[in-house]
Design a protein around this motif. Structure first.
Motif, short mmCIF file in Angstrom:
data_model
loop_
_atom_site.label_atom_id
_atom_site.label_comp_id
_atom_site.label_asym_id
_atom_site.label_seq_id
_atom_site.Cartn_x
_atom_site.Cartn_y
_atom_site.Cartn_z
N ARG A 93 106.66 9.77 -27.90
CA ARG A 93 107.34 8.52 -28.22
C ARG A 93 106.44 7.32 -27.98
O ARG A 93 106.45 6.35 -28.75
CB ARG A 93 108.61 8.41 -27.39
N GLU A 135 104.04 6.73 -30.85
CA GLU A 135 104.69 6.06 -31.97
C GLU A 135 104.82 4.56 -31.70
O GLU A 135 104.65 3.73 -32.59
CB GLU A 135 106.07 6.66 -32.23
N ASN A 146 101.13 2.92 -31.78
CA ASN A 146 100.52 2.91 -33.11
C ASN A 146 99.01 2.64 -33.02
O ASN A 146 98.45 1.85 -33.79
CB ASN A 146 101.20 1.87 -34.01
#
Length: 409
Positions: free
Chosen positions: A349, A352, A355
């Motif tokens: 997580r 993500e 990035n």
């Protein structure tokens, strides 16, 4: 001694306390700003130092106007000085809440959420507008024809808004402090609890006794205590990630191991040691630079904080050096496996969320303490061995994936 001399003596006594508090906070502000170590907690602390200084200076002007010393006591000057003082007090209360909220965020890392910041920001903006408009509305206070300060119908509400947040922070933190055995969380909740007590006492005294510099003194004492605790915490915390350092981690395990060894038939759950490090961390540093490497370490520490944030048992997170992290926790085997899975899920997580041009990946080896280990070193080596076995598997999987991508291209 006539009344005028008494008022002057009181005013200079009051201003002397304010000046002392401002000078003390100025010294701490200079010390903090010139220190090479810069953390979010210390950055927020500098804001609190500034708030105390600004309040104390404003308070000096207020007492001189209130006592008709050096500043002529007219209705206009009394309005100006009181509006200035209560505006600064509103700013101070907001700064305190923002500082306490930043400590809570250190316990439970969260994604950026403006709603929670607005929950603190909006009430203080509204109180500031009410204070600035009180010259016309008389809602907060007003000055009567004799130059006396009279509380308006919303004065009590103003105090509740300004310091109700502080009281709520303190009470919730105290409850969490009593309930959790997580060493890192416990220390952060203690910080908030310790800070709120002098501030609340000072604000309460100010409400009933206007002629006492109680808020400035309470504000200063609270900030000084936090500064001392923060400086003490630097000895036990890792400067980059904010979690405990190796020394504190080893102390935790040695205390727990001693307790287990002294129990002939231990009734406590297993003492687990999670040993982990970042996969291919050197390549992140070599390819993207050490700044990105630091970001990866900080992100990993945030994952560990979040993974352990709801653990109420004895628990510690520490950075053992480089890209190696350790978690120590008293757990059942089922809970240990769930924690391992949770860490990996949160890492995915976090990737993500970041990035970044690279993916953070960690290898975790965990084991529980057995009495035949005899000491912490054997315990650590066993977990370290399991971690490197997982690391070899991760490297093989990464190499296979790279080969597969190469063949497809």
């Amino acid at each position: 001694m006539n009344l005028e001399n008494v008022q002057q003596a009181t005013a200079f006594f009051y201003a002397g306390f304010d000046l002392f508090c401002a000078l003390l906070m100025g010294i701490l502000l200079y010390t903090t700003l010139t220190d090479v170590e810069r953390t979010n907690k210390r950055l927020h602390l500098t804001h609190v130092f500034l708030a105390v200084i600004v309040y104390c200076i404003t308070d000096i002007f207020w007492i001189f106007a209130y006592s008709d010393v050096n500043i002529q006591r007219t209705i206009l000057t009394r309005y100006i000085t009181n509006i200035a003082m209560y505006s600064v007090m509103s700013f101070c209360a907001y700064t305190i809440c923002h500082f306490l909220f930043s400590i809570w965020k250190a316990v439970i890392p969260q994604k950026k959420n403006c709603r929670k910041d607005l929950l603190i920001f909006v009430p203080f903006v509204l109180t500031l507008l009410a204070i600035l408009s009180t010259y016309w509305t008389h809602l907060i206070f007003y000055i009567d024809s004799d130059g006396n300060l009279v509380r308006g119908p919303l004065y009590a509400l103003l105090m509740i808004i300004l310091f109700g947040y502080v009281i709520v922070f303190g009470l919730i933190s105290f409850v969490f402090f009593l309930r959790t055995q997580n060493d890192f969380s416990k220390e952060q909740y203690l910080l908030v609890t310790v800070y709120t007590i002098p501030v609340i006492i000072g604000a309460s005294l100010h409400y009933f006794f206007w002629e006492l510099p109680s808020f400035a003194i309470g504000f200063t004492i609270a900030t000084l205590l936090i500064y001392i605790i923060t400086m003490r915490g630097m000895v036990s915390q890792d400067a980059l990630t904010g979690i405990f350092n190796r020394r504190q981690g080893e102390r935790f395990f040695q205390e727990q191991i001693r307790r287990i060894n002294e129990e002939p038939y231990s009734k406590i759950d297993c003492l687990y040691l999670f040993m982990m490090d970042l996969n291919k961390f050197k390549s992140i540093n070599d390819t993207y630079g050490h700044t990105e490497g630091d970001k990866a370490l900080i992100a990993t520490a945030e994952v560990l904080k979040e993974a352990c944030s709801h653990i109420r048992r004895k628990c510690i997170m520490s950075r053992f050096g480089g890209d190696e992290f350790v978690i120590g926790v008293v757990f059942t085997p089922e809970e240990a496996q769930l924690l391992n899975e949770k860490i990996h899920d949160l890492i995915n997580r976090k990737n993500e969320e970041l990035n970044a041009p690279y993916k953070i990946s960690i290898s975790v080896g965990f084991t529980y303490y057995k009495k035949n280990y005899n000491d912490f070193r054997t315990f650590l080596n066993n977990a370290d061995k399991l971690m490197y076995e997982m690391k070899e598997i991760a490297h093989r999987e990464a190499d296979l994936e790279e080969e597969k991508l190469g063949q497809e291209n």
